[in-house]
Design a protein around this motif. Sequence first.
Motif, PDB file in Angstrom:
ATOM      1  N   TYR A 281    -132.441  20.998 -37.247  1.00 42.84           N
ATOM      2  CA  TYR A 281    -133.894  21.067 -37.365  1.00 42.84           C
ATOM      3  C   TYR A 281    -134.610  21.052 -36.014  1.00 42.84           C
ATOM      4  O   TYR A 281    -135.735  20.566 -35.912  1.00 42.84           O
ATOM      5  N   HIS A 282    -133.966  21.595 -34.988  1.00 46.91           N
ATOM      6  CA  HIS A 282    -134.645  21.698 -33.688  1.00 46.91           C
ATOM      7  C   HIS A 282    -133.992  22.826 -32.891  1.00 46.91           C
ATOM      8  O   HIS A 282    -132.975  22.625 -32.232  1.00 46.91           O
ATOM      9  N   LEU A 283    -134.568  24.024 -32.988  1.00 49.06           N
ATOM     10  CA  LEU A 283    -134.003  25.200 -32.320  1.00 49.06           C
ATOM     11  C   LEU A 283    -135.093  25.996 -31.614  1.00 49.06           C
ATOM     12  O   LEU A 283    -136.174  26.196 -32.167  1.00 49.06           O
TER      13      LEU A 283
ATOM     14  N   ASP B 147    -140.167  26.590 -32.109  1.00 48.92           N
ATOM     15  CA  ASP B 147    -140.508  26.986 -30.738  1.00 48.92           C
ATOM     16  C   ASP B 147    -141.643  26.147 -30.169  1.00 48.92           C
ATOM     17  O   ASP B 147    -142.374  25.482 -30.895  1.00 48.92           O
ATOM     18  N   HIS B 148    -141.721  26.176 -28.823  1.00 51.22           N
ATOM     19  CA  HIS B 148    -142.623  25.297 -28.081  1.00 51.22           C
ATOM     20  C   HIS B 148    -144.071  25.773 -28.042  1.00 51.22           C
ATOM     21  O   HIS B 148    -144.341  26.906 -27.633  1.00 51.22           O
ATOM     22  N   ILE B 149    -144.981  24.888 -28.408  1.00 52.26           N
ATOM     23  CA  ILE B 149    -146.374  25.057 -27.996  1.00 52.26           C
ATOM     24  C   ILE B 149    -146.714  23.800 -27.221  1.00 52.26           C
ATOM     25  O   ILE B 149    -146.517  22.686 -27.716  1.00 52.26           O
TER      26      ILE B 149
ATOM     27  N   ILE C  26    -142.434  24.277 -35.661  1.00 53.50           N
ATOM     28  CA  ILE C  26    -142.996  24.374 -34.312  1.00 53.50           C
ATOM     29  C   ILE C  26    -142.746  23.032 -33.630  1.00 53.50           C
ATOM     30  O   ILE C  26    -142.690  22.005 -34.308  1.00 53.50           O
ATOM     31  N   GLU C  27    -142.553  23.055 -32.310  1.00 56.64           N
ATOM     32  CA  GLU C  27    -142.526  21.805 -31.553  1.00 56.64           C
ATOM     33  C   GLU C  27    -143.814  21.767 -30.749  1.00 56.64           C
ATOM     34  O   GLU C  27    -143.996  22.541 -29.813  1.00 56.64           O
ATOM     35  N   LEU C  28    -144.697  20.874 -31.144  1.00 57.90           N
ATOM     36  CA  LEU C  28    -146.020  20.798 -30.537  1.00 57.90           C
ATOM     37  C   LEU C  28    -146.049  19.661 -29.506  1.00 57.90           C
ATOM     38  O   LEU C  28    -145.849  18.501 -29.859  1.00 57.90           O
TER      39      LEU C  28
ATOM     40  N   ALA D 166    -143.741  16.702 -33.275  1.00 60.60           N
ATOM     41  CA  ALA D 166    -144.670  16.379 -32.194  1.00 60.60           C
ATOM     42  C   ALA D 166    -143.867  15.699 -31.083  1.00 60.60           C
ATOM     43  O   ALA D 166    -143.096  14.769 -31.351  1.00 60.60           O
ATOM     44  N   SER D 167    -144.029  16.193 -29.873  1.00 58.75           N
ATOM     45  CA  SER D 167    -143.232  15.686 -28.753  1.00 58.75           C
ATOM     46  C   SER D 167    -144.109  15.388 -27.552  1.00 58.75           C
ATOM     47  O   SER D 167    -145.147  16.002 -27.357  1.00 58.75           O
ATOM     48  N   ARG D 168    -143.627  14.450 -26.780  1.00 59.82           N
ATOM     49  CA  ARG D 168    -144.285  14.156 -25.518  1.00 59.82           C
ATOM     50  C   ARG D 168    -143.358  14.614 -24.406  1.00 59.82           C
ATOM     51  O   ARG D 168    -142.257  14.094 -24.266  1.00 59.82           O
ATOM     52  N   HIS D 169    -143.784  15.597 -23.642  1.00 59.96           N
ATOM     53  CA  HIS D 169    -142.965  16.099 -22.534  1.00 59.96           C
ATOM     54  C   HIS D 169    -143.539  15.689 -21.183  1.00 59.96           C
ATOM     55  O   HIS D 169    -142.832  15.168 -20.331  1.00 59.96           O
ATOM     56  N   ALA D 170    -144.834  15.968 -20.972  1.00 57.43           N
ATOM     57  CA  ALA D 170    -145.438  15.649 -19.677  1.00 57.43           C
ATOM     58  C   ALA D 170    -145.776  14.163 -19.611  1.00 57.43           C
ATOM     59  O   ALA D 170    -146.063  13.528 -20.612  1.00 57.43           O
TER      60      ALA D 170
ATOM     61  N   GLY E 152    -140.464  13.931 -31.901  1.00 59.15           N
ATOM     62  CA  GLY E 152    -139.255  14.428 -31.240  1.00 59.15           C
ATOM     63  C   GLY E 152    -138.711  13.485 -30.178  1.00 59.15           C
ATOM     64  O   GLY E 152    -139.461  12.711 -29.578  1.00 59.15           O
ATOM     65  N   HIS E 153    -137.390  13.550 -29.980  1.00 68.51           N
ATOM     66  CA  HIS E 153    -136.701  12.867 -28.867  1.00 68.51           C
ATOM     67  C   HIS E 153    -137.523  11.731 -28.224  1.00 68.51           C
ATOM     68  O   HIS E 153    -138.006  11.854 -27.103  1.00 68.51           O
ATOM     69  N   LEU E 154    -137.597  10.603 -28.938  1.00 65.33           N
ATOM     70  CA  LEU E 154    -138.528   9.523 -28.566  1.00 65.33           C
ATOM     71  C   LEU E 154    -138.347   8.983 -27.147  1.00 65.33           C
ATOM     72  O   LEU E 154    -139.287   8.428 -26.589  1.00 65.33           O
TER      73      LEU E 154
ATOM     74  N   SER F  22    -130.415  19.917 -32.678  1.00 66.69           N
ATOM     75  CA  SER F  22    -129.657  20.071 -31.426  1.00 66.69           C
ATOM     76  C   SER F  22    -130.551  20.341 -30.228  1.00 66.69           C
ATOM     77  O   SER F  22    -130.141  20.156 -29.098  1.00 66.69           O
ATOM     78  N   ASP F  23    -131.796  20.821 -30.474  1.00 66.94           N
ATOM     79  CA  ASP F  23    -132.669  21.236 -29.374  1.00 66.94           C
ATOM     80  C   ASP F  23    -132.016  22.365 -28.568  1.00 66.94           C
ATOM     81  O   ASP F  23    -132.200  22.461 -27.357  1.00 66.94           O
ATOM     82  N   ALA F  24    -131.240  23.202 -29.267  1.00 63.83           N
ATOM     83  CA  ALA F  24    -130.563  24.311 -28.582  1.00 63.83           C
ATOM     84  C   ALA F  24    -131.577  25.351 -28.113  1.00 63.83           C
ATOM     85  O   ALA F  24    -132.533  25.659 -28.812  1.00 63.83           O
TER      86      ALA F  24
HETATM   87 ZN   LIG Z   1    -138.865  18.752 -26.637  1.00 65.51          ZN
END
Ligand SMILES: [Zn+2]
Length: 267
Positions: free
Chosen positions: A4-6, A37-39, A79-81, A107-111, A153-155, A227-229
């Motif tokens: 569930y993460h591609l 996909d990433h937004i 979507i990965e937001l 929902a993910s925190r990247h920055a 996502g990926h806490l 997998s976040d592939a």
């Molecule tokens: Zn991510």
Amino acid sequence: MYDYHLHTRYSMDSDAAVESMIQAAIDKGIKEIAVTDHIDYEFPNPGGNLWVVDMDDYLETLAQMQQKYRGQIVIRRGIELGIQESCLDRCLRFYEQYKRELDFIIASRHAIGGVDPYEVNLFQSNRRHQCYEEYFEAVASMVQLFPYASVYGHLDYLVRYDPGEEKYSYEEFAPLLDQILTQIIANGAGIELNTSGYRVGLGRPLPPWNIVQRYRELGGTILTTGSDAHSPEDVGLSMETCYQTLRSMGFTSISTFHERKAMAVPL
Ligand SMILES: [Zn+2]
Ligand SMILES: [Zn+2]
């Protein structure tokens, strides 16, 4: 297996054709996938590229793929937001506009502090504790401000960029991590078990097992595996190992999503 993460070429950091990811999933015996996909509005863009997805094209392609591979694999529209306070309005507008078209939202925190940890060495000069604290505070803020995720996502994403041996422990940030997990449960959302930790040599998923266990103790039941592939060879990576560990921890099911509603599938 359920991945569930591609990511595909609709993400700024992948050039994999959607079909190549689907083919890889079928070859590996995966039953169901979500393309996510990433937004990420206002994510730092050294190349000047924008982390946005052409949604019309994306949804059209996914619909074609669902049609073509019907009976072979279930494909969900995800979507990965990426959430940041500075562009929260845009994230909420996106959600309102596309919530009916999507099955699944990570929902993910990247920055962190407007900085991409992939580009900048945040951990220099003994700032380890502070970095994690800032990151988990940003995650706490995300789960409060954006309650509409299917899963978060990926806490502990930041751990991927920590060059040190020690990383961090749950105990070090227990109140903050508990606050995050409690809020996620209150949102009616879940967490993901992101297996990319194995790919980058951490030898564990993101978040680590003791945080997954804590989530369960606090009453959390919704959990997806991904997998976040970003390329076909990483699809489904380390998933079997994770299912075994989940079973040994007492999990009897994991979650899938359809039209943003969670469903339990037996492990
Ligand atoms: Zn991510
Ligand atoms: Zn991702």
